[in-house]
Write a protein that holds these residues in place. Structure first.
Motif, PDB file in Angstrom:
ATOM      1  N   GLU A  44      26.702  37.251 -19.533  1.00  0.00           N
ATOM      2  CA  GLU A  44      25.608  37.665 -18.668  1.00  0.00           C
ATOM      3  C   GLU A  44      25.837  37.168 -17.246  1.00  0.00           C
ATOM      4  O   GLU A  44      26.441  36.114 -17.030  1.00  0.00           O
ATOM      5  CB  GLU A  44      24.285  37.095 -19.182  1.00  0.00           C
ATOM      6  N   ASN A  46      24.832  35.336 -13.950  1.00  0.00           N
ATOM      7  CA  ASN A  46      23.915  34.267 -13.582  1.00  0.00           C
ATOM      8  C   ASN A  46      24.416  33.604 -12.308  1.00  0.00           C
ATOM      9  O   ASN A  46      25.474  33.948 -11.781  1.00  0.00           O
ATOM     10  CB  ASN A  46      23.772  33.234 -14.713  1.00  0.00           C
ATOM     11  N   LEU A  72      20.031  26.397 -15.720  1.00  0.00           N
ATOM     12  CA  LEU A  72      20.707  27.602 -16.209  1.00  0.00           C
ATOM     13  C   LEU A  72      19.705  28.629 -16.721  1.00  0.00           C
ATOM     14  O   LEU A  72      19.878  29.838 -16.525  1.00  0.00           O
ATOM     15  CB  LEU A  72      21.696  27.222 -17.323  1.00  0.00           C
ATOM     16  N   ARG A  76      19.171  32.746 -14.891  1.00  0.00           N
ATOM     17  CA  ARG A  76      19.661  33.898 -15.657  1.00  0.00           C
ATOM     18  C   ARG A  76      19.119  35.196 -15.078  1.00  0.00           C
ATOM     19  O   ARG A  76      17.925  35.332 -14.836  1.00  0.00           O
ATOM     20  CB  ARG A  76      19.237  33.772 -17.119  1.00  0.00           C
ATOM     21  N   ASP A  77      20.010  36.163 -14.845  1.00  0.00           N
ATOM     22  CA  ASP A  77      19.606  37.479 -14.353  1.00  0.00           C
ATOM     23  C   ASP A  77      19.305  38.406 -15.522  1.00  0.00           C
ATOM     24  O   ASP A  77      20.033  38.414 -16.511  1.00  0.00           O
ATOM     25  CB  ASP A  77      20.721  38.113 -13.503  1.00  0.00           C
TER      26      ASP A  77
END
Length: 242
Positions: A44, A46, A72, A76-77
Motif C-alpha cells: 500500500e 503510505n 504508520l 496510510r493512504d
C-alpha cells in the motif's frame, strides 16, 4: 473517437457490465509473470519514509515501537472507494468459505496484530501489552482438557474462542479454557492457512517445526514439539511413525 476508448472484449464487457481494459500480450519470457506478480503483491502507498529515523532514542524500545505503529497507522493512504465502503459499513471482501490464519511458525518469524490506536495511546510507555491474543500463543495452549489430544490444525479449523459463557452448563464445563482465557465454541469447518516454508537445507528445521506445531498436540511449544529429540526433523519422523 475510438482512440479514446479502452481496449475491451465484447463478451467480457457484457458479462462484467462495467469498465474493463484488456490487451492480449503474447510473450514467452518472465517479464509478464514478474509484472503481474509485482502488481498483485504491491504494498500500500503510505508516507512512512522517515518514521524510523525520527523516533526518540531516549524512549524504551516498546515506546518507540508503539510510536512508530501509531504514526504508520495515521500515514496510510486509502482510495475513495475504500473510504466510502468503510463509512457506509460495507464489507471490504467476502468468501463462501471462512479462512483462518494460523501463524504456526518459529517465534522469531511469527507476526502479531497490534491493538487499536485508541488502546495503545492509553497504555503506559513501559507496557508490553500491545498485541491481540491469538490462537497459537494464547488459546490453543490453554484449550480445555476435552481437546487435549486435538491438534492445533483441528482446533483452529473447527473451533473459535468466545468470551461469553455458554448457557448450557455441560457445554460450558466441557469447553472452558484454562487460565480464564474464555471458552471454545464449535463452528462450521474453516480453511486453515499457515506460513509456507520450503523444504531445503537452509529452512529444514523450520519446515519440520511448523508441521509439528500444526499436527502434533502440544501445550508447551518449546518442550512438547522436540519431546526429547535434538532436532525437529527427528521429532517429526518419530511422531509421523507412531
Amino acid at each position: 473517437m475510438k482512440n479514446l476508448v479502452n481496449d475491451y472484449n465484447p463478451l467480457l464487457l457484457s458479462i462484467w457490465q462495467s469498465n474493463i481494459d484488456v490487451q492480449y500480450i503474447g510473450e514467452d519470457s518472465m517479464i509478464l509473470t514478474r509484472y503481474v506478480t509485482s502488481y498483485q503483491t504491491k504494498a500500500e502507498k503510505n508516507e512512512a519514509e522517515g518514521v524510523w529515523d525520527n523516533l526518540d532514542e531516549k524512549r524504551s524500545k516498546y515506546g518507540r515501537f508503539k510510536s512508530a505503529g501509531l504514526q504508520l497507522i495515521g500515514k496510510r493512504d486509502i482510495g475513495a472507494y475504500e473510504c466510502a465502503d468503510r463509512l457506509l459499513g460495507h464489507h471490504l471482501f467476502g468468501a463462501s468459505d471462512q479462512v483462518i490464519w494460523v501463524g504456526a511458525d518459529i517465534p522469531s518469524k511469527r507476526g502479531h496484530r497490534l491493538k487499536s490506536k485508541e488502546y495503545l495511546e492509553k497504555l503506559p510507555e513501559s507496557s508490553t501489552n500491545i498485541f491481540h491474543e491469538n490462537m497459537v500463543e494464547n488459546y490453543y495452549p490453554n484449550r480445555p482438557s476435552s481437546l487435549e489430544k486435538v491438534s492445533l490444525y483441528e482446533v483452529a479449523s473447527n473451533y473459535e474462542k468466545i468470551s461469553v459463557k455458554p448457557s448450557d452448563y455441560e457445554e460450558a464445563k466441557k469447553m472452558k479454557m484454562i487460565n480464564d482465557k474464555g471458552y471454545f465454541k464449535q463452528v462450521k469447518e474453516k480453511v486453515v492457512k499457515a506460513p509456507y516454508v520450503p523444504l531445503n537445507k537452509e529452512t529444514k528445521e523450520r519446515y519440520f517445526h511448523n508441521l509439528l506445531m500444526l499436527f502434533k498436540p502440544w501445550r508447551k511449544e518449546e518442550d512438547d514439539l522436540l519431546n526429547g529429540f535434538t532436532t525437529y526433523e527427528e521429532a517429526f519422523k518419530y511422531f509421523s511413525s507412531e
